[in-house]
Every structure is written in C-alpha cells, then in structure tokens.
Design an enzyme around this catalytic site. Structure first.
Site, PDB file in Angstrom:
ATOM      1  N   SER A 187       5.960  -6.338   4.463  1.00 29.63           N
ATOM      2  CA  SER A 187       4.564  -6.426   4.055  1.00 29.63           C
ATOM      3  C   SER A 187       4.338  -7.613   3.135  1.00 29.63           C
ATOM      4  O   SER A 187       5.244  -8.028   2.398  1.00 29.63           O
ATOM      5  CB  SER A 187       4.228  -5.134   3.306  1.00 29.63           C
ATOM      6  OG  SER A 187       3.166  -5.327   2.431  1.00 29.63           O
ATOM      7  N   TYR A 234       5.126   0.928  -3.646  1.00 27.39           N
ATOM      8  CA  TYR A 234       5.162   0.667  -2.202  1.00 27.39           C
ATOM      9  C   TYR A 234       5.747  -0.717  -1.931  1.00 27.39           C
ATOM     10  O   TYR A 234       6.652  -0.889  -1.109  1.00 27.39           O
ATOM     11  CB  TYR A 234       3.747   0.776  -1.613  1.00 27.39           C
ATOM     12  CG  TYR A 234       3.644   0.194  -0.225  1.00 27.39           C
ATOM     13  CD1 TYR A 234       4.157   0.876   0.865  1.00 27.39           C
ATOM     14  CD2 TYR A 234       3.059  -1.061  -0.003  1.00 27.39           C
ATOM     15  CE1 TYR A 234       4.089   0.337   2.142  1.00 27.39           C
ATOM     16  CE2 TYR A 234       2.980  -1.608   1.260  1.00 27.39           C
ATOM     17  CZ  TYR A 234       3.493  -0.898   2.333  1.00 27.39           C
ATOM     18  OH  TYR A 234       3.426  -1.435   3.589  1.00 27.39           O
ATOM     19  N   LYS A 279       9.369  -2.119   0.066  1.00 24.72           N
ATOM     20  CA  LYS A 279       9.501  -3.133   1.121  1.00 24.72           C
ATOM     21  C   LYS A 279      10.483  -4.229   0.679  1.00 24.72           C
ATOM     22  O   LYS A 279      11.332  -4.666   1.460  1.00 24.72           O
ATOM     23  CB  LYS A 279       8.129  -3.733   1.464  1.00 24.72           C
ATOM     24  CG  LYS A 279       7.171  -2.740   2.113  1.00 24.72           C
ATOM     25  CD  LYS A 279       7.676  -2.300   3.466  1.00 24.72           C
ATOM     26  CE  LYS A 279       6.824  -1.234   4.106  1.00 24.72           C
ATOM     27  NZ  LYS A 279       7.357  -0.691   5.346  1.00 24.72           N
TER      28      LYS A 279
HETATM   29  P1  NAD Z   1       0.929   4.695  10.095  1.00 30.85           P
HETATM   30  O1  NAD Z   1       0.959   5.683   8.977  1.00 30.85           O
HETATM   31  O2  NAD Z   1      -0.218   4.715  11.025  1.00 30.85           O
HETATM   32  O3  NAD Z   1       2.268   4.807  10.976  1.00 30.85           O
HETATM   33  C1  NAD Z   1       3.508   5.194  10.437  1.00 30.85           C
HETATM   34  C2  NAD Z   1       4.102   6.227  11.370  1.00 30.85           C
HETATM   35  O4  NAD Z   1       5.370   6.618  10.861  1.00 30.85           O
HETATM   36  C3  NAD Z   1       3.256   7.500  11.478  1.00 30.85           C
HETATM   37  O5  NAD Z   1       3.114   7.855  12.837  1.00 30.85           O
HETATM   38  C4  NAD Z   1       4.057   8.549  10.703  1.00 30.85           C
HETATM   39  O6  NAD Z   1       3.866   9.837  11.244  1.00 30.85           O
HETATM   40  C5  NAD Z   1       5.471   8.018  10.892  1.00 30.85           C
HETATM   41  N1  NAD Z   1       6.427   8.384   9.844  1.00 30.85           N
HETATM   42  C6  NAD Z   1       6.340   8.177   8.498  1.00 30.85           C
HETATM   43  N2  NAD Z   1       7.453   8.612   7.886  1.00 30.85           N
HETATM   44  C7  NAD Z   1       8.277   9.084   8.856  1.00 30.85           C
HETATM   45  C8  NAD Z   1       9.580   9.643   8.863  1.00 30.85           C
HETATM   46  N3  NAD Z   1      10.264   9.825   7.736  1.00 30.85           N
HETATM   47  N4  NAD Z   1      10.128  10.006  10.052  1.00 30.85           N
HETATM   48  C9  NAD Z   1       9.445   9.836  11.209  1.00 30.85           C
HETATM   49  N5  NAD Z   1       8.201   9.307  11.273  1.00 30.85           N
HETATM   50  C10 NAD Z   1       7.630   8.938  10.107  1.00 30.85           C
HETATM   51  O7  NAD Z   1       1.102   3.256   9.416  1.00 30.85           O
HETATM   52  P2  NAD Z   1       0.965   1.817  10.071  1.00 30.85           P
HETATM   53  O8  NAD Z   1      -0.239   1.173   9.492  1.00 30.85           O
HETATM   54  O9  NAD Z   1       1.111   1.887  11.525  1.00 30.85           O
HETATM   55  O10 NAD Z   1       2.238   1.106   9.397  1.00 30.85           O
HETATM   56  C11 NAD Z   1       3.481   1.008  10.060  1.00 30.85           C
HETATM   57  C12 NAD Z   1       4.468   0.271   9.168  1.00 30.85           C
HETATM   58  O11 NAD Z   1       3.948  -1.017   8.854  1.00 30.85           O
HETATM   59  C13 NAD Z   1       4.749   0.963   7.837  1.00 30.85           C
HETATM   60  O12 NAD Z   1       6.113   0.790   7.513  1.00 30.85           O
HETATM   61  C14 NAD Z   1       3.895   0.191   6.857  1.00 30.85           C
HETATM   62  O13 NAD Z   1       4.414   0.203   5.555  1.00 30.85           O
HETATM   63  C15 NAD Z   1       3.960  -1.216   7.443  1.00 30.85           C
HETATM   64  N6  NAD Z   1       2.805  -2.029   7.060  1.00 30.85           N
HETATM   65  C16 NAD Z   1       1.541  -1.560   7.292  1.00 30.85           C
HETATM   66  C17 NAD Z   1       0.454  -2.331   6.910  1.00 30.85           C
HETATM   67  C18 NAD Z   1      -0.955  -1.835   7.102  1.00 30.85           C
HETATM   68  O14 NAD Z   1      -1.872  -2.369   6.464  1.00 30.85           O
HETATM   69  N7  NAD Z   1      -1.234  -0.876   7.967  1.00 30.85           N
HETATM   70  C19 NAD Z   1       0.660  -3.589   6.340  1.00 30.85           C
HETATM   71  C20 NAD Z   1       1.962  -4.027   6.101  1.00 30.85           C
HETATM   72  C21 NAD Z   1       3.034  -3.228   6.482  1.00 30.85           C
HETATM   73  N1  UFG Z   2     -10.679  -1.377  -0.737  1.00 29.98           N
HETATM   74  C1  UFG Z   2     -11.895  -0.937  -1.230  1.00 29.98           C
HETATM   75  N2  UFG Z   2     -12.290   0.343  -0.924  1.00 29.98           N
HETATM   76  C2  UFG Z   2     -11.526   1.183  -0.165  1.00 29.98           C
HETATM   77  C3  UFG Z   2     -10.292   0.709   0.339  1.00 29.98           C
HETATM   78  C4  UFG Z   2      -9.898  -0.571   0.012  1.00 29.98           C
HETATM   79  O1  UFG Z   2     -12.582  -1.664  -1.928  1.00 29.98           O
HETATM   80  O2  UFG Z   2     -11.943   2.340   0.062  1.00 29.98           O
HETATM   81  C5  UFG Z   2     -10.243  -2.766  -1.019  1.00 29.98           C
HETATM   82  C6  UFG Z   2      -8.943  -2.871  -1.788  1.00 29.98           C
HETATM   83  O3  UFG Z   2      -9.173  -2.791  -3.176  1.00 29.98           O
HETATM   84  C7  UFG Z   2      -8.417  -4.224  -1.300  1.00 29.98           C
HETATM   85  C8  UFG Z   2      -8.922  -4.298   0.137  1.00 29.98           C
HETATM   86  O4  UFG Z   2      -9.995  -3.392   0.227  1.00 29.98           O
HETATM   87  O5  UFG Z   2      -9.024  -5.256  -2.039  1.00 29.98           O
HETATM   88  C9  UFG Z   2      -7.857  -3.922   1.174  1.00 29.98           C
HETATM   89  O6  UFG Z   2      -7.328  -2.647   0.834  1.00 29.98           O
HETATM   90  P1  UFG Z   2      -6.463  -1.775   1.844  1.00 29.98           P
HETATM   91  O7  UFG Z   2      -6.159  -0.471   1.174  1.00 29.98           O
HETATM   92  O8  UFG Z   2      -7.117  -1.720   3.183  1.00 29.98           O
HETATM   93  O9  UFG Z   2      -5.150  -2.652   2.032  1.00 29.98           O
HETATM   94  P2  UFG Z   2      -4.105  -3.225   0.960  1.00 29.98           P
HETATM   95  O10 UFG Z   2      -4.298  -4.706   0.914  1.00 29.98           O
HETATM   96  O11 UFG Z   2      -4.159  -2.477  -0.326  1.00 29.98           O
HETATM   97  O12 UFG Z   2      -2.720  -2.858   1.641  1.00 29.98           O
HETATM   98  C10 UFG Z   2      -2.536  -3.006   3.059  1.00 29.98           C
HETATM   99  C11 UFG Z   2      -1.585  -1.911   3.533  1.00 29.98           C
HETATM  100  C12 UFG Z   2      -0.218  -2.167   2.962  1.00 29.98           C
HETATM  101  C13 UFG Z   2       0.210  -3.594   3.262  1.00 29.98           C
HETATM  102  C14 UFG Z   2      -0.798  -4.597   2.760  1.00 29.98           C
HETATM  103  C15 UFG Z   2      -0.385  -6.004   3.168  1.00 29.98           C
HETATM  104  O13 UFG Z   2      -2.041  -0.616   3.176  1.00 29.98           O
HETATM  105  O14 UFG Z   2       0.686  -1.265   3.586  1.00 29.98           O
HETATM  106  O15 UFG Z   2      -2.069  -4.296   3.330  1.00 29.98           O
HETATM  107  O16 UFG Z   2      -1.301  -6.956   2.705  1.00 29.98           O
HETATM  108  F1  UFG Z   2       1.412  -3.848   2.735  1.00 29.98           F
END
Ligand code: NAD
Ligand code: UFG
Length: 333
Positions: free
Chosen positions: A124, A148, A152
């Site tokens: 991330s 978090y 990572k």
């Molecule tokens: P998500 O929650 O939609 O998907 C994660 C999946 O993993 C879910 O289906 C959940 O049920 C499963 N899971 C969690 N813990 C588990 C475990 N111990 N065993 C088996 N299954 C498990 O999240 P996502 O947005 O698809 O994110 C996927 C990955 O990408 C995560 O590692 C997250 O940290 C990383 N990531 C996400 C974002 C974002 O903004 N969505 C950004 C950067 C990194």
């Molecule tokens: N935000 C709001 N209101 C909300 C939700 C979010 O104002 O209800 C704002 C946050 O403060 C931030 C922006 O919207 O400024 C994005 O927030 P998100 O929660 O959508 O995403 P983050 O940037 O906090 O984090 C996400 C994923 C992480 C990942 C990261 C990488 O949740 O897993 O992006 O940039 F690592």
C-alpha cells in the site's frame, strides 16, 4: 499458470480473478468471507464464463493453508487477504497486526514447504508515510501514520528477507494507491460488510439514500481545497496491473506503485461523482480522521516502463461504474 488467490472474494481480489481468468490463468480462491460474500465468485464466473475453485478458510490457519497447497500445483500466490481500514487499525491495532502479518507468514511458509516461488503481495501507498508527493519506489520509507501502514511495511520487510535467504524466489510488492469503481458489468464491485470505511462506497451509499450524508474528515489540510488528496485508480486497471506483474519473469524483489499519478481531493471526488451521475451527495465537514495524511499520489513511471502497464480509466469511469454497481446490485442488500 495456476494461481492461489487468498482474499480473492474481496474488492480488488474479485476483479483480479476476472483479469486472471480472462488472461487464461487458473484461479483458486482462499477466503474466510470476513469482508465479502461467496456469491461474488459466482458473478466472477458469470462475467468470464470460467469457474473459480473456492476454499472457505482463514489463511492465518497454517493447517488449512497447507491442505489447499497440497491439493494443487500452484505457480504463484497473489495475497490480498487482510484488513485495510486505516482508522480502524488505530482503534484495533492487535487485530490488524495479527491478521495482516500472520496471514503473510503462514502463506509464505506454506510456499516454502510446497515449492511455490512466486509471491505477489498487496502492499500500500501507506508505507511511504508522510513523504513528499509524488511517492516514488526509490524513496526511503517514513514511518506509516497508522498500524495498518506498519503491517504493510513489516510484511514487505519479511518478504524481502525471505528473498535474501531464497534468491530463486520472485516477490512482487505492489503498492496500491486508492482503488475505486467496479467492473463495468455492474456485477462485482466494492461491497464491504457493514458501514463502509472507504470514501467511494460511502459516497455511493449516501447517493442511494442508505446513509444520510458523507462526513468529510477535515478541510484544513495544506491541499488544493483543504480536504485530503488521494490517487484514485479504477479497480479494473489495478486488476490488469496484476496480470502485467505476473507476466514479468523476474527473480528477487520487485516493487511497483500501482496508481494513476494524479491527486484528487475529497471535495473534487464528490463533485466528479455528482457530475458523472447527475445525483447530489449531501456532506458535512467534520474533524480530521486519526491515521490520515494530507496528500498521497504516485509516481507511476516505473510500472509503465518495466511492466508496460498504465492506468487507462479516468475519474468519470470510476464514478459511473461505482454507482452502477451500487444501483444494480448492492443497493438490494
Ligand atoms: P477487501 O476487504 O474487499 O478484501 C480482502 C479479502 O480478504 C476479503 O474477501 C476478506 O474476507 C478476506 N480476508 C481477510 N482476512 C482474511 C483471512 N485471515 N483469511 C482469509 N481471508 C481473509 O479488501 P480489498 O480492498 O480488496 O484489499 C485487498 C488487499 O489490498 C488488502 O491486503 C488491502 O490491505 C490491500 N490494499 C487495499 C487498498 C484499498 O484501498 N482497497 C489499498 C492498498 C492496499
Ligand atoms: N474520507 C472522508 N470521509 C469518509 C471516508 C474517507 O472524508 O467517509 C477521506 C479520508 O479522510 C481520505 C480520503 O477520503 O482523505 C480517502 O480515504 P479512504 O478511507 O477511502 O482511503 P485511505 O486513503 O485512508 O486508505 C486507502 C485504503 C488503504 C490503502 C490506502 C492507499 O483503505 O488500505 O488507501 O493509499 F492503503
């Protein structure tokens, strides 16, 4: 290739399953469904016309992971399983350290045992901490602003040390920025369990009338309009980035930013959503959220240069596709 996809029923995982199947790979998903539903995988099959093998297991359970590994001959693992909400990790650090670190160690250990040498990790942008934007892979990492982010950074370290000891491994650390949007079919998208933590699913739930108004966390950041700036990337672009990464035959550790290179503020995203979909999103400004930083966007030149991959879809696609998914499917939940 035959790929094990822990967390494949989730948001990014399900879109990556589609991209992998479309590219001709065989996909086996391991997910405990703590933040997703098994039906998602039926919809992946509807989109692609191909089936995914599914095991409902917790990937922190070494016995269960080894049993799955023993049944298949995997060429690689793409590890998505983890918790991802920045603010929640500040409240529940142990939950985050346990799930995110133990899952990585159990999967890596099982790979060692079963001779699987290719490991792609969902890292991330949070590992950059409050570095100067744009974030580039060569930067020294600063301490992440949340537990978090630390999970990572620590997982990256563990995997780097593993490669040091096993030079014939290939580890890809993919640093995602902010994936949003949904598959254009409207069949799969971001469907978190409970009230969304992330911005886009919160916006679509407000637009659908399921939540009263968006709370914008702070308008006093040193940014274009005071609200937080992020690099939003269409989830289908991100999924395609994984296929590009798998296509690169490389030993050792490779690190890639997967983003668009463009920063968008919370208010800009709200207005883009309203314009793209012709619908109002009521909001209020509230206090800053713990664990947040002001600005986060990528330098994407390395992925473009070395993987031949570049995000193609813009903000309008992200907003339209997210809203289509909310209307077509998730709204009925
Ligand atoms: P998500 O929650 O939609 O998907 C994660 C999946 O993993 C879910 O289906 C959940 O049920 C499963 N899971 C969690 N813990 C588990 C475990 N111990 N065993 C088996 N299954 C498990 O999240 P996502 O947005 O698809 O994110 C996927 C990955 O990408 C995560 O590692 C997250 O940290 C990383 N990531 C996400 C974002 C974002 O903004 N969505 C950004 C950067 C990194
Ligand atoms: N935000 C709001 N209101 C909300 C939700 C979010 O104002 O209800 C704002 C946050 O403060 C931030 C922006 O919207 O400024 C994005 O927030 P998100 O929660 O959508 O995403 P983050 O940037 O906090 O984090 C996400 C994923 C992480 C990942 C990261 C990488 O949740 O897993 O992006 O940039 F690592």
């Amino acid at each position: 290739m035959v790929i094990l996809v822990p967390g494949g029923a989730g948001f990014i995982g399900s879109h990556t399953c589609v991209a992998l199947l479309e590219a001709g790979h065989e996909v086996v998903v391991a997910d405990n469904l703590c933040n997703s539903k098994a039906e998602v995988l039926d919809r992946v099959a509807t989109i692609t016309g191909k089936k995914v093998t599914f095991y409902q297991i917790d990937v922190t359970d070494a016995e269960a992971v080894n049993a799955v590994m023993a049944k298949h001959s995997f060429n690689g693992v793409i590890h998505f399983a983890g918790f991802k909400a920045v603010a929640e990790s500040v409240e529940k650090p142990l939950l985050y350290y346990y799930n995110n670190l133990v899952s990585t160690m159990v999967l890596a250990q099982a790979c060692l045992k079963h001779g699987v040498k290719r490991f792609v990790f969902s890292s991330s942008a949070t590992v950059y901490g409050a570095n100067k934007v744009p974030f580039v892979e060569t930067m020294a990492l600063l301490p992440p602003a949340s537990p978090y982010g630390h999970t990572k950074a620590m997982s990256e370290r563990i995997l780097m040390d593993l490669v040091e000891a096993n030079p014939d491994w290939s580890v890809m650390l993919l640093r995602y920025f902010n994936p949003v949007g949904a598959h254009p079919s409207g069949l799969i998208g971001e469907a978190p369990t409970g009230i969304p933590n992330n911005l886009m699913p919160y916006i679509t739930r407000v637009a659908a009338g399921k939540l009263a108004r968006l709370r914008i966390f702070g308008n006093d950041y040193p940014t274009v309009d005071g609200t937080g700036v992020r690099d939003y990337i269409h989830v289908v672009d991100l999924a395609e980035g994984h296929v590009a990464a798998l296509n690169k035959p490389a030993k050792g550790v490779q690190i890639y930013n997967l983003g668009t290179g463009r920063g968008t503020s919370v208010l800009q995203l709200v207005h883009a959503f309203e314009e793209a979909n012709g619908i109002k999103v009521p909001y209020e400004i509230v206090a800053r959220r713990p664990g947040d930083i002001a600005e986060c966007y990528a330098d994407v030149s390395k992925a473009e240069r070395e993987l031949g991959w570049k995000a193609k879809r813009g903000l309008v696609d992200m907003c339209r596709d997210a809203w289509r998914f909310e209307k077509n499917y998730y709204v009925k939940d």
